[in-house]
Design an enzyme around this catalytic site. Structure first.
Site, mmCIF file in Angstrom:
data_model
loop_
_atom_site.group_PDB
_atom_site.id
_atom_site.type_symbol
_atom_site.label_atom_id
_atom_site.label_comp_id
_atom_site.label_asym_id
_atom_site.label_seq_id
_atom_site.Cartn_x
_atom_site.Cartn_y
_atom_site.Cartn_z
ATOM 1 N N ASN A 175 0.861 -1.188 0.000
ATOM 2 C CA ASN A 175 0.000 0.000 0.000
ATOM 3 C C ASN A 175 0.890 1.228 0.000
ATOM 4 O O ASN A 175 1.350 1.693 1.039
ATOM 5 C CB ASN A 175 -0.919 -0.018 1.225
ATOM 6 C CG ASN A 175 -1.966 -1.106 1.140
ATOM 7 O OD1 ASN A 175 -2.942 -0.981 0.405
ATOM 8 N ND2 ASN A 175 -1.748 -2.191 1.881
ATOM 9 N N GLU A 176 1.148 1.730 -1.193
ATOM 10 C CA GLU A 176 2.072 2.838 -1.382
ATOM 11 C C GLU A 176 1.429 4.167 -0.986
ATOM 12 O O GLU A 176 0.215 4.247 -0.778
ATOM 13 C CB GLU A 176 2.512 2.897 -2.848
ATOM 14 C CG GLU A 176 3.268 1.664 -3.320
ATOM 15 C CD GLU A 176 4.699 1.605 -2.813
ATOM 16 O OE1 GLU A 176 5.021 2.293 -1.827
ATOM 17 O OE2 GLU A 176 5.497 0.855 -3.397
ATOM 18 N N PRO A 177 2.239 5.245 -0.845
ATOM 19 C CA PRO A 177 1.663 6.564 -0.561
ATOM 20 C C PRO A 177 0.539 6.895 -1.531
ATOM 21 O O PRO A 177 0.644 6.678 -2.741
ATOM 22 C CB PRO A 177 2.867 7.500 -0.753
ATOM 23 C CG PRO A 177 4.041 6.651 -0.386
ATOM 24 C CD PRO A 177 3.713 5.277 -0.891
ATOM 25 N N SER A 179 -2.505 5.531 -0.919
ATOM 26 C CA SER A 179 -3.484 4.456 -0.744
ATOM 27 C C SER A 179 -4.635 4.917 0.144
ATOM 28 O O SER A 179 -4.428 5.593 1.159
ATOM 29 C CB SER A 179 -2.818 3.212 -0.136
ATOM 30 O OG SER A 179 -1.894 2.643 -1.032
#
Length: 647
Positions: A175-177, A179
């Site tokens: 869950n990358e920035p 998300s």
């Protein structure tokens, strides 16, 4: 030790991180351990307790599992408990957080492969109870597949326990920035930093997939219990943001502030930027000792932009140091004591200055000519990290030995190895036997499948490339070849990213060299950014050797100095020896690094910092000099820093 750890584990969720006053900036419960191994064992025992509790109730235990270096020691301990204590996993159902996309299960870089290598192949979990996102699902089926993954978790009653790591972007799972809090399992595009952190595993960032399947934030937050692991100084900044910052999609791990049963399990390096640890005097009364005084005064100077000798009583009082002022003040006395402490760290004579008073110098005068071993984890850390000091030691007449602990073959790219093989083939074209061997090497390189382990011949070629680059650099520094030692520690020589644990053979090789040289000084890489990385493993091997040899008479006169790698430096208050470099020495150090040509012009594992090693080293050394200058000391071109280790 096991008994003590066992007691810690049973109440890890309820252990206070500190007093209410100390932790008032913290929004997530966290526990700080002295090291990642002890912490991992504690977490493993909490998981084991949960499995046994569910067994006693006749229920399934549903675990959410993570990959990467952070949970490896947790899995090691679970495997040990299964084999030695009979811990059964027959009632366990697992769901892994994520998988690269696209990715074949049997690919050595897949998380399916990772989980079986580190856990599932060694325990009695039923195969049908293992769930890992499938990196081979077609694009057309992905949406339905991800929805079914979440439904399967729900049908099992939800996750009883979710194990997490944290990326430098603050991601959990993938869950990358950016998300969303309500996101479920889905396909996601990976951040560049995430891909660069995986570059070593994939032999370069170009080979890292650009997408992955990941559990979503909503899926993770539904777990009944969450434990996040973070090790090493490279995680300190993002841990502080997640624990003390605002909840934001830019730091996905900050969403864990919304969960009522989450614990961050940290080692001391990963916890270093939490307010109660970084600047404890700002949140509570502290017991002042000399090290904490130094840390606080350096921080105060840099926070206010003042030199040490310009700090005032009001500066100390305004920033939580009134008790220090009352105990050790006034400011004038504190400033002078601190100025003298740092002044005494600076020396142009890292081996000690002959015929000089060494009372306030970091190193001894005697013996004038010292025997020195510089341990270098890889075949370039010596010149990258302490090239200026290396030059000083040689030029000042000391007997300098360099010990390269690993071959470093894994860091040589295929195209670099192919270039050398083709040159050798041209030279050996009249020798059919040699040409046959070289042709085999060329064939192994050109026909190697994606992410396949190098053949032994290719590894030998790559190791030789680094060996002779190292010899070129040490000759340039004036070290005779017979004082250059290639240890090739066995733990490293696996051919793949995963290395073996330290063994007695590794420790004995180091002990034998120390016994042979009987050094007055040892220099070793003290990097703590990755507690399971090669630098730390090499350091642990040295520490084990020193422990075994400390009873020897000659070891009573041996001092150990730790240097840092290309990415980090000791903080000013930690430095015990600072070796200034002239502009000419900076250039000479650069040239020594240039001899390591296979690591130049886009070395494989640079992460998100695209500067070459010499550029990063120079920037770090000049930054250390700048910090000393801003504290009121002389204006040097660069400084290399060391911290003494007592064994």
């Amino acid at each position: 030790m096991r008994t003590h750890i066992r007691k810690e584990v049973s109440s890890i969720a309820h252990q206070p991180a500190g007093s209410v006053e100390e932790t008032r900036f913290e929004k997530i419960h966290n526990i700080v351990f002295s090291n990642s191994v002890t912490a991992s064992i504690s977490v493993a025992h909490e998981i084991a307790d949960l499995i046994k509790k569910k067994q006693a109730e006749g229920k399934k235990c549903v675990l959410g599992l993570a990959t990467g270096s952070s949970p490896v020691k947790v899995y090691d301990e679970l495997v040990r408990m299964h084999k030695e204590e009979g811990l059964s996993f027959k009632n366990v159902i697992t769901f892994n957080l994520d998988e690269y996309y696209p990715m074949e299960k049997q690919d050595i870089q897949s998380y399916w492969y990772f989980m079986h290598e580190h856990l599932f192949n060694h325990i009695d979990i039923p195969k049908e109870n293992i769930n890992i996102p499938d990196g081979t699902v077609s694009h057309d089926e992905l949406e339905a597949y991800c929805a079914n993954y979440d439904k399967k978790i729900q049908d099992c009653g939800g996750l009883d326990f979710q194990l997490l790591g944290i990326g430098r972007t603050g991601h959990i799972g993938f869950n990358e920035p950016g998300s969303n809090r309500n996101s479920g399992t889905r396909i996601i595009t990976l951040d560049h930093i995430t891909r660069s952190d995986a570059a070593e595993t994939f032999h370069g960032i170009d080979n890292v997939p650009r997408q992955a399947i990941t559990m979503g934030i909503r899926t993770v937050l539904k777990a009944h219990r969450i434990v996040l692991l973070a090790w090493g100084s490279s995680k300190a900044s993002i841990v502080a943001k997640a624990v003390e910052g605002d909840i934001t999609a830019e730091v996905p791990s900050s969403y864990l502030q919304l969960h009522e049963n989450t614990t961050f399990v940290l080692d001391e390096e990963a916890a270093a930027d939490l307010t109660r640890i970084k600047t404890p005097w700002l949140v509570t009364d502290v017991q002042w000792n000399e090290d904490l005084k130094a840390k606080a005064i350096v921080w105060l100077c840099e926070h206010l932009g003042k030199t040490i000798l310009k700090l005032t009583d009001s500066d100390y009082n305004e920033y939580g140091m009134s008790k220090l002022l009352a105990e050790s003040g006034p400011a004038y006395d504190l400033n002078i004591a601190m100025f003298n402490r740092l002044q005494h760290t600076i020396t142009g004579w890292p081996g000690g200055k002959p015929n000089a008073d060494d009372t306030n110098r970091p190193e001894r005068e005697h013996p004038h000519k010292k025997r020195v071993i510089i341990f270098s984890p890889h075949p370039d850390d010596d010149v990258i990290s302490m090239g200026g000091t290396f030059d000083r030691l040689v030029s000042q007449g000391h007997e300098v030995h360099v010990a390269y602990q690993t071959s470093g073959n894994f860091a040589v790219s295929d195209h670099e190895a192919l270039k050398f093989a083709e040159v050798f083939k041209d030279i050996a074209k009249e020798n059919k036997t040699e040409v046959a061997v070289i042709n085999e090497i060329i064939s192994n390189i050109t026909n190697k499948k994606s992410n396949e382990i190098d053949s032994l011949l290719v590894r030998q070629l790559k190791g030789n490339i680094r060996r002779h680059e190292s010899l070129a650099a040490t000759r340039y520094e004036g070290v005779p070849d017979n004082q250059v030692h290639f240890l090739n520690l066995p733990f490293y020589e696996t051919g793949g990213v995963k290395k073996n644990p330290i063994g007695e053979a590794d420790i004995k090789i180091i002990m034998d060299l120390i016994e042979e040289v009987k050094p007055h000084q040892i220099y070793a890489a003290g990097d703590l950014a990755d507690p399971h990385g090669t630098h730390k493993v090499c350091l642990d091997a040295i520490f084990a050797a020193l422990k075994n040899l400390k009873h020897k008479d000659y070891m009573k006169d041996c001092w150990v100095w730790l240097y840092r790698g290309a990415w980090h430096e000791w903080d000013i208050h930690e430095i015990e020896m600072a070796v200034p470099m002239s502009p000419a020495q900076v250039l000479k150090k650069r040239q020594a690094i240039f001899f390591h040509q296979s690591q130049k012009d886009g070395a494989m594992f640079q992460g998100d910092d695209l500067r070459e090693f010499w550029q990063r080293a120079e920037a770090r050394n000049s930054e250390t000099a700048r910090r000393y200058r801003n504290l009121g000391f002389a204006d040097y071109a660069a400084i290399e820093a060391f911290k003494r280790y007592f064994f």
